[in-house]
Design an enzyme around this catalytic site. Structure first.
Site, PDB file in Angstrom:
ATOM      1  N   LYS A  15      28.206  16.480  30.885  1.00 16.69           N
ATOM      2  CA  LYS A  15      28.051  17.103  32.203  1.00 16.69           C
ATOM      3  C   LYS A  15      29.350  17.160  33.000  1.00 16.69           C
ATOM      4  CE  LYS A  15      24.789  18.499  32.318  1.00 16.69           C
ATOM      5  NZ  LYS A  15      24.462  19.644  31.411  1.00 16.69           N
TER       6      LYS A  15
ATOM      7  N   HIS B 170      31.295  14.365  22.474  1.00 17.95           N
ATOM      8  CA  HIS B 170      31.115  13.520  23.659  1.00 17.95           C
ATOM      9  C   HIS B 170      31.342  12.052  23.283  1.00 17.95           C
ATOM     10  CE1 HIS B 170      29.501  16.595  26.250  1.00 17.95           C
ATOM     11  NE2 HIS B 170      28.342  16.692  25.670  1.00 17.95           N
TER      12      HIS B 170
ATOM     13  N   SER C  97      24.465  16.242  37.947  1.00 21.19           N
ATOM     14  CA  SER C  97      24.286  17.292  36.945  1.00 21.19           C
ATOM     15  C   SER C  97      23.405  16.771  35.797  1.00 21.19           C
ATOM     16  CB  SER C  97      25.665  17.726  36.432  1.00 21.19           C
ATOM     17  OG  SER C  97      25.548  18.741  35.483  1.00 21.19           O
TER      18      SER C  97
HETATM   19  P1  A3P Z   1      26.206  21.486  37.559  1.00 15.03           P
HETATM   20  O1  A3P Z   1      24.971  20.893  36.970  1.00 15.03           O
HETATM   21  O2  A3P Z   1      26.831  20.611  38.609  1.00 15.03           O
HETATM   22  O3  A3P Z   1      26.018  22.886  38.038  1.00 15.03           O
HETATM   23  P2  A3P Z   1      28.425  20.346  30.498  1.00 15.03           P
HETATM   24  O4  A3P Z   1      28.800  21.651  29.923  1.00 15.03           O
HETATM   25  O5  A3P Z   1      29.411  19.253  30.205  1.00 15.03           O
HETATM   26  O6  A3P Z   1      27.032  19.977  30.152  1.00 15.03           O
HETATM   27  O7  A3P Z   1      28.512  20.487  32.081  1.00 15.03           O
HETATM   28  C1  A3P Z   1      27.582  21.262  32.798  1.00 15.03           C
HETATM   29  C2  A3P Z   1      28.108  21.472  34.187  1.00 15.03           C
HETATM   30  O8  A3P Z   1      29.226  22.404  34.122  1.00 15.03           O
HETATM   31  C3  A3P Z   1      27.056  22.104  35.115  1.00 15.03           C
HETATM   32  O9  A3P Z   1      27.308  21.560  36.411  1.00 15.03           O
HETATM   33  C4  A3P Z   1      27.433  23.582  35.006  1.00 15.03           C
HETATM   34  O10 A3P Z   1      26.955  24.351  36.084  1.00 15.03           O
HETATM   35  C5  A3P Z   1      28.946  23.494  35.001  1.00 15.03           C
HETATM   36  N1  A3P Z   1      29.564  24.731  34.456  1.00 15.03           N
HETATM   37  C6  A3P Z   1      29.346  25.303  33.255  1.00 15.03           C
HETATM   38  N2  A3P Z   1      30.028  26.458  33.156  1.00 15.03           N
HETATM   39  C7  A3P Z   1      30.685  26.611  34.333  1.00 15.03           C
HETATM   40  C8  A3P Z   1      31.553  27.629  34.854  1.00 15.03           C
HETATM   41  N3  A3P Z   1      31.863  28.715  34.159  1.00 15.03           N
HETATM   42  N4  A3P Z   1      32.047  27.454  36.103  1.00 15.03           N
HETATM   43  C9  A3P Z   1      31.726  26.352  36.825  1.00 15.03           C
HETATM   44  N5  A3P Z   1      30.913  25.374  36.393  1.00 15.03           N
HETATM   45  C10 A3P Z   1      30.393  25.502  35.160  1.00 15.03           C
END
Ligand code: A3P
Length: 286
Positions: free
Chosen positions: A44, A99, A130
């Protein structure tokens, strides 16, 4: 997280996607090659955003790849049972994701010149929020009932992939290595273009300005949210529940909308203890 989730070497893994045999093999036998590009994060923290950016840099902004192949096939998670098979079958130069905390990562990495490892950190408060919303809607492990409950699991490291503090402290100990680039979700949000340029430079990829524009366009929150190859809507329906979304808000500081004052104070206290001695300049949220 309740105790029906199995452990491997002190970390909880939902064995629906993992097996102790593969986790052991990845750590002890998998050979990292010098040409590999590896994205590593605590969950996340912007993993899938980085996967999208790296994919688009490799295709010089051409969106065909990111619009036709799911992100978990473009840059598979090496430690997952399915991902490991995909990585073993990849042609060079390989691109994959992990991860894993430092102590479970393939040992061979530490003796290779692997080009390259990108480690992306994020304010743990935002990673926590998140993760809470993500895990509340996904059926791979026990769902937290409240943010308070998830915060307790998170602060104890009683979550998938273990403690944020240990993960970050472990990987940041590698930050001076030439083949490790440490980035932050906060910098990606604040100045996406220069962070993408930094990644290009690190990967040794020269992009024309208009190609960089395309990388920025197709990796933007809106494009990724609509791209079914990147937004996790291809997950089997049995894994998710109503309202599940990977691209939830994509902002910095959302924790302030969810933590109570008491929760923020309790979090800070543990954060200060666990991160004592770390220069605040490493963390853009401080
Ligand atoms: P939020 O839940 O705060 O919106 P991961 O990919 O490590 O699982 O992380 C997910 C988080 O990255 C989520 O945060 C998601 O919205 C954010 N995220 C993914 N793509 C993104 C982008 N293009 N721009 C900004 N945030 C992004």
């Amino acid at each position: 997280m309740s105790d029906n989730t199995p452990w491997f070497e002190g970390i909880k893994f939902p064995m629906i996607h993992f097996s102790p045999e593969i986790l052991r093999e990845v750590r002890d036998k998998f050979v990292v090659k010098d040409e590999d590009t590896i994205t590593v994060t605590y969950p996340k923290s912007g993993t899938n955003w980085l996967i999208e950016i790296v994919s688009l840099i490799l295709s010089k902004g051409d969106p065909k790849w990111v619009q036709s192949v799911p992100n978990w096939d473009r840059s598979p998670w090496i430690e997952s049972t399915g991902g490991y098979e995909l990585v073993k079958g990849q042609k060079d130069p390989r691109v994959y994701t992990s991860h894993l905390p430092l102590h479970l990562f393939p040992k061979s990495f530490f003796s290779s010149k692997a080009k390259v490892m990108i480690y992306c950190i994020r304010n743990p408060r935002d990673a926590l929020v998140s993760g809470y919303f993500f895990l509340s809607k996904i059926n791979v492990t026990e769902k937290p009932e409240t943010l308070q409950q998830y915060m307790e699991w998170f602060l104890q490291g009683n979550v998938i992939y273990g403690s944020w503090f240990e993960h970050v402290r472990g990987w940041l100990s590698m930050r001076d290595m030439e083949n490790v680039l440490v980035l932050s979700y906060e910098d990606l949000i604040k100045d996406t273009r220069s962070t993408v340029e930094k990644i290009c430079q690190f990967l040794g990829k020269k992009l024309k300005p208009e190609e960089t524009d395309l990388v920025l366009k197709y990796s933007s929150f809106q494009f990724m949210k609509e791209n079914e190859m990147s937004n996790f809507t291809l997950l089997p329906h049995a894994y998710t529940t109503e309202g599940f979304t990977l691209l939830r808000k994509g902002t910095v500081g959302d924790w302030k909308n969810h933590f109570t004052v008491a929760q923020a104070e309790a979090f800070d206290k543990i954060y200060q203890e666990k991160m004592a001695g770390y220069p605040p300049k490493l963390f853009p949220w401080e």
